[in-house]
Design an enzyme around this catalytic site. Structure first.
Site, PDB file in Angstrom:
ATOM      1  N   ALA A  20       0.809  -1.225   0.000  1.00  0.00           N
ATOM      2  CA  ALA A  20       0.000   0.000   0.000  1.00  0.00           C
ATOM      3  C   ALA A  20       0.839   1.271   0.000  1.00  0.00           C
ATOM      4  O   ALA A  20       0.293   2.364  -0.059  1.00  0.00           O
ATOM      5  CB  ALA A  20      -0.907  -0.005   1.231  1.00  0.00           C
ATOM      6  N   SER A 182      -2.986  -9.695 -13.465  1.00  0.00           N
ATOM      7  CA  SER A 182      -2.453  -8.986 -14.632  1.00  0.00           C
ATOM      8  C   SER A 182      -2.945  -9.651 -15.907  1.00  0.00           C
ATOM      9  O   SER A 182      -3.202 -10.862 -15.923  1.00  0.00           O
ATOM     10  CB  SER A 182      -0.926  -9.046 -14.577  1.00  0.00           C
ATOM     11  N   TYR A 204       6.765 -14.017 -13.396  1.00  0.00           N
ATOM     12  CA  TYR A 204       5.708 -13.023 -13.132  1.00  0.00           C
ATOM     13  C   TYR A 204       4.388 -13.506 -13.733  1.00  0.00           C
ATOM     14  O   TYR A 204       3.366 -13.584 -13.040  1.00  0.00           O
ATOM     15  CB  TYR A 204       6.126 -11.674 -13.728  1.00  0.00           C
TER      16      TYR A 204
HETATM   17  N1  NDP Z   1       2.367  -1.452 -13.051  1.00  0.00           N
HETATM   18  C1  NDP Z   1       1.722  -2.236 -13.897  1.00  0.00           C
HETATM   19  O1  NDP Z   1       1.685  -1.989 -15.120  1.00  0.00           O
HETATM   20  C2  NDP Z   1       1.005  -3.433 -13.402  1.00  0.00           C
HETATM   21  C3  NDP Z   1       1.044  -3.838 -12.079  1.00  0.00           C
HETATM   22  N2  NDP Z   1       0.351  -4.943 -11.685  1.00  0.00           N
HETATM   23  C4  NDP Z   1       0.380  -5.388 -10.297  1.00  0.00           C
HETATM   24  O2  NDP Z   1       0.010  -4.327  -9.446  1.00  0.00           O
HETATM   25  C5  NDP Z   1       0.503  -4.581  -8.141  1.00  0.00           C
HETATM   26  C6  NDP Z   1       1.087  -3.303  -7.576  1.00  0.00           C
HETATM   27  O3  NDP Z   1       2.227  -2.975  -8.330  1.00  0.00           O
HETATM   28  P1  NDP Z   1       2.595  -1.490  -8.770  1.00  0.00           P
HETATM   29  O4  NDP Z   1       1.793  -0.523  -7.998  1.00  0.00           O
HETATM   30  O5  NDP Z   1       2.578  -1.452 -10.236  1.00  0.00           O
HETATM   31  O6  NDP Z   1       4.128  -1.443  -8.356  1.00  0.00           O
HETATM   32  P2  NDP Z   1       4.881  -0.801  -7.098  1.00  0.00           P
HETATM   33  O7  NDP Z   1       6.248  -1.344  -7.177  1.00  0.00           O
HETATM   34  O8  NDP Z   1       4.670   0.646  -7.045  1.00  0.00           O
HETATM   35  O9  NDP Z   1       4.099  -1.431  -5.873  1.00  0.00           O
HETATM   36  C7  NDP Z   1       4.350  -2.708  -5.426  1.00  0.00           C
HETATM   37  C8  NDP Z   1       4.065  -2.751  -3.947  1.00  0.00           C
HETATM   38  O10 NDP Z   1       4.291  -4.078  -3.487  1.00  0.00           O
HETATM   39  C9  NDP Z   1       5.161  -4.000  -2.378  1.00  0.00           C
HETATM   40  N3  NDP Z   1       5.953  -5.196  -2.234  1.00  0.00           N
HETATM   41  C10 NDP Z   1       6.844  -5.721  -3.095  1.00  0.00           C
HETATM   42  N4  NDP Z   1       7.416  -6.805  -2.568  1.00  0.00           N
HETATM   43  C11 NDP Z   1       6.879  -6.961  -1.330  1.00  0.00           C
HETATM   44  C12 NDP Z   1       7.065  -7.886  -0.286  1.00  0.00           C
HETATM   45  N5  NDP Z   1       7.938  -8.897  -0.370  1.00  0.00           N
HETATM   46  N6  NDP Z   1       6.336  -7.739   0.841  1.00  0.00           N
HETATM   47  C13 NDP Z   1       5.459  -6.737   0.964  1.00  0.00           C
HETATM   48  N7  NDP Z   1       5.242  -5.818   0.022  1.00  0.00           N
HETATM   49  C14 NDP Z   1       5.949  -5.930  -1.109  1.00  0.00           C
HETATM   50  C15 NDP Z   1       6.031  -2.799  -2.636  1.00  0.00           C
HETATM   51  O11 NDP Z   1       6.646  -2.397  -1.432  1.00  0.00           O
HETATM   52  P3  NDP Z   1       8.118  -1.734  -1.401  1.00  0.00           P
HETATM   53  O12 NDP Z   1       7.909  -0.272  -1.554  1.00  0.00           O
HETATM   54  O13 NDP Z   1       8.645  -2.140  -0.081  1.00  0.00           O
HETATM   55  O14 NDP Z   1       8.886  -2.319  -2.558  1.00  0.00           O
HETATM   56  C16 NDP Z   1       5.000  -1.833  -3.155  1.00  0.00           C
HETATM   57  O15 NDP Z   1       4.288  -1.247  -2.113  1.00  0.00           O
HETATM   58  C17 NDP Z   1       1.507  -5.717  -8.284  1.00  0.00           C
HETATM   59  O16 NDP Z   1       0.921  -6.909  -7.832  1.00  0.00           O
HETATM   60  C18 NDP Z   1       1.737  -5.792  -9.777  1.00  0.00           C
HETATM   61  O17 NDP Z   1       2.096  -7.079 -10.196  1.00  0.00           O
HETATM   62  C19 NDP Z   1      -0.402  -5.670 -12.555  1.00  0.00           C
HETATM   63  C20 NDP Z   1      -0.471  -5.313 -13.860  1.00  0.00           C
HETATM   64  C21 NDP Z   1       0.203  -4.172 -14.388  1.00  0.00           C
HETATM   65  C1  LIG Z   2       9.978   1.348 -28.046  1.00  0.00           C
HETATM   66  C2  LIG Z   2       9.953   0.233 -27.088  1.00  0.00           C
HETATM   67  C3  LIG Z   2      11.241  -0.008 -26.435  1.00  0.00           C
HETATM   68  C4  LIG Z   2       8.770   0.340 -26.145  1.00  0.00           C
HETATM   69  C5  LIG Z   2       8.591  -0.847 -25.272  1.00  0.00           C
HETATM   70  C6  LIG Z   2       7.318  -0.786 -24.473  1.00  0.00           C
HETATM   71  C7  LIG Z   2       7.178  -1.955 -23.527  1.00  0.00           C
HETATM   72  C8  LIG Z   2       8.338  -1.953 -22.570  1.00  0.00           C
HETATM   73  C9  LIG Z   2       5.822  -1.900 -22.818  1.00  0.00           C
HETATM   74  C10 LIG Z   2       4.663  -1.990 -23.809  1.00  0.00           C
HETATM   75  C11 LIG Z   2       3.510  -2.695 -23.102  1.00  0.00           C
HETATM   76  C12 LIG Z   2       3.978  -2.795 -21.676  1.00  0.00           C
HETATM   77  C13 LIG Z   2       3.301  -3.726 -20.713  1.00  0.00           C
HETATM   78  C14 LIG Z   2       2.083  -4.232 -20.968  1.00  0.00           C
HETATM   79  C15 LIG Z   2       1.326  -5.050 -20.006  1.00  0.00           C
HETATM   80  C16 LIG Z   2       1.835  -4.956 -18.552  1.00  0.00           C
HETATM   81  C17 LIG Z   2       1.216  -6.060 -17.687  1.00  0.00           C
HETATM   82  C18 LIG Z   2      -0.270  -5.857 -17.575  1.00  0.00           C
HETATM   83  C19 LIG Z   2       1.883  -6.231 -16.377  1.00  0.00           C
HETATM   84  O1  LIG Z   2       1.323  -6.802 -15.446  1.00  0.00           O
HETATM   85  C20 LIG Z   2       3.288  -5.859 -16.150  1.00  0.00           C
HETATM   86  C21 LIG Z   2       3.843  -4.834 -17.082  1.00  0.00           C
HETATM   87  C22 LIG Z   2       3.359  -5.027 -18.537  1.00  0.00           C
HETATM   88  C23 LIG Z   2       3.852  -6.357 -19.063  1.00  0.00           C
HETATM   89  C24 LIG Z   2       3.916  -3.831 -19.372  1.00  0.00           C
HETATM   90  C25 LIG Z   2       5.431  -3.839 -19.413  1.00  0.00           C
HETATM   91  C26 LIG Z   2       6.054  -2.859 -20.406  1.00  0.00           C
HETATM   92  C27 LIG Z   2       5.480  -3.032 -21.803  1.00  0.00           C
HETATM   93  C28 LIG Z   2       5.807  -4.411 -22.356  1.00  0.00           C
END
Ligand code: NDP
Ligand SMILES: CC(C)CCC[C@@H](C)[C@H]1CC[C@H]2C3=CC[C@H]4[C@H](C)C(=O)CC[C@]4(C)[C@H]3CC[C@]12C
Length: 340
Positions: A20, A182, A204
């Site tokens: 969070a 995801s 992942y």
């Molecule tokens: N960004 C994206 O495009 C996408 C993200 N997601 C999912 O969204 C969720 C949130 O990620 P996002 O907000 O993007 O990324 P962030 O890195 O901003 O957030 C991740 C959070 O998870 C915490 N975390 C990581 N490892 C641990 C651990 N071992 N124990 C407790 N907390 C932990 C981090 O804490 P700390 O600050 O300590 O690292 C941070 O608060 C994830 O599950 C990610 O897989 C899904 C699809 C797309």
């Molecule tokens: C000109 C190129 C180098 C641009 C590259 C873009 C890519 C790095 C990103 C394009 C789409 C992105 C993603 C799509 C889905 C996300 C998924 C939902 C998730 O959970 C984690 C991250 C993603 C895989 C994300 C990651 C970067 C891209 C592949």
């Protein structure tokens, strides 16, 4: 315990969010507090207490009357999860919402060749929406001997929810588990015989597919006891998790292109606020009305309008049951090992 006030839990909705302190989890907390400023007892479960304090202060600045407590938990560590669950059981009688959001994608590598091949193929839209086939990661092993991505994204959360069963299962009141999954979750990356993904290069995707399966199994087990589980995808969001993929100057250069791509695929939600849309939407839904086979996607239109859409997942009951059984075996194994 920072911000903890005994007696408060009786009147308010109790919401616990893992991961969070940043990104989507933090944005969700802000949105929940804006929706129910007074009626929420919000617990931020974070591994790093300094970052948790910073997040709490930021939320209190915008929502000064909010009730926000902190909980230390590292989802990748068995002992930390068990200890955190014990603490939650002492603090609360009931949990209304448990957001299982913490997640990692360590050492991400973009397969540039596959990316450019995808650019000139019919898969282009799905490649941008899911990242399928263009991202690999290098996993680590935790001190408990588990694969880190599996432990952090899936198993720690499973164990936590199981330990909190008495707070989540009530016949007269429903509770919700909401997993941040995801669209990168793919059946092809997951193998029941290697559920921790020790051998592959897409831990992942595997962990997120496992969370989709697990959510279904949890519904089968717990719906009768008033516990409902659902999964969401926040879309592609710029957070600490994604910043690592490319150098920061490249992200800045690509931003205008991403805004343009959003016209073609609404999955480019880009900001944590937009990405939290589906998490926020499920907060307002009756859990009984949710489809256990659907993933709820945060989407943002070209004009910046946020909405949530369910899409059927590529999962089946039999596989979800098998995974559940394997997780139970692992649970009893790690508990024995930790003398619990
Ligand atoms: N960004 C994206 O495009 C996408 C993200 N997601 C999912 O969204 C969720 C949130 O990620 P996002 O907000 O993007 O990324 P962030 O890195 O901003 O957030 C991740 C959070 O998870 C915490 N975390 C990581 N490892 C641990 C651990 N071992 N124990 C407790 N907390 C932990 C981090 O804490 P700390 O600050 O300590 O690292 C941070 O608060 C994830 O599950 C990610 O897989 C899904 C699809 C797309
Ligand atoms: C000109 C190129 C180098 C641009 C590259 C873009 C890519 C790095 C990103 C394009 C789409 C992105 C993603 C799509 C889905 C996300 C998924 C939902 C998730 O959970 C984690 C991250 C993603 C895989 C994300 C990651 C970067 C891209 C592949």
């Amino acid at each position: 315990v920072v911000g903890f006030q005994p007696g408060l839990t009786k009147m308010k909705l109790v919401v616990l969010v893992t991961g969070a302190n940043s990104g989507i989890g933090l944005a969700l907390c802000g949105r929940l507090l804006s929706e129910v400023p007074e009626g929420l007892q919000l617990c931020l479960a974070c591994r790093n207490m300094h970052r948790a304090e910073v997040a709490r202060s930021a939320l209190l600045t915008s929502h000064p009357t909010a009730h926000i407590t902190l909980l230390q938990m590292d989802t990748s560590s068995i002992s930390s999860v068990i200890k955190a669950a014990q603490e939650v059981r002492l603090r609360y009688e009931h949990l209304d919402y448990l957001y299982l959001n913490a997640g990692i994608m360590p050492n991400p590598q973009l397969d540039v060749k596959a990316f450019f091949k995808g650019l000139f193929s019919s898969r282009i839209i799905s490649m941008f929406a899911t990242g399928e086939g263009i991202l690999t990661q290098q996993d680590n092993v935790t001190s408990d001997g588990l694969q880190e991505v599996f432990a952090t994204n899936l198993f720690g959360h499973f164990l936590f929810a199981r330990e909190l069963e008495p707070l989540l299962c009530h016949t007269h009141r429903s509770s919700q588990l909401i997993w941040t999954s995801s669209s990168n979750a793919h059946r092809s990356a997951f193998d029941l015989e290697d559920m921790q993904h020790r051998r592959g290069t897409q831990p992942y995707s595997s962990s997120k597919y496992a969370s989709d399966l697990l959510s279904l199994a949890l519904n089968t087990r717990y719906n009768k006891q008033g516990l409902y589980s659902s999964v969401i995808c926040p879309g592609f969001v710029m957070t600490n998790l994604t910043y690592n993929i490319l150098p920061s100057f490249l992200w800045t250069l690509l931003m205008p292109i991403f805004w343009l791509i959003r016209v073609f695929t609404h999955t480019f939600t880009l900001t944590p606020y937009n990405g939290a849309e589906a998490l926020f939407c499920l907060f307002k839904q009756k859990p009984e009305s949710l489809d256990p086979y659907a993933k709820y996607h945060s989407l943002t239109s070209g004009l910046g309008k946020n909405y949530t859409e369910p899409k059927k997942m590529d999962i089946d009951l039999e596989m979800s049951e098998l995974l559940y059984k394997k997780l139970l075996i692992l649970e009893s194994h790690v508990k024995k090992k930790n003398s619990l």
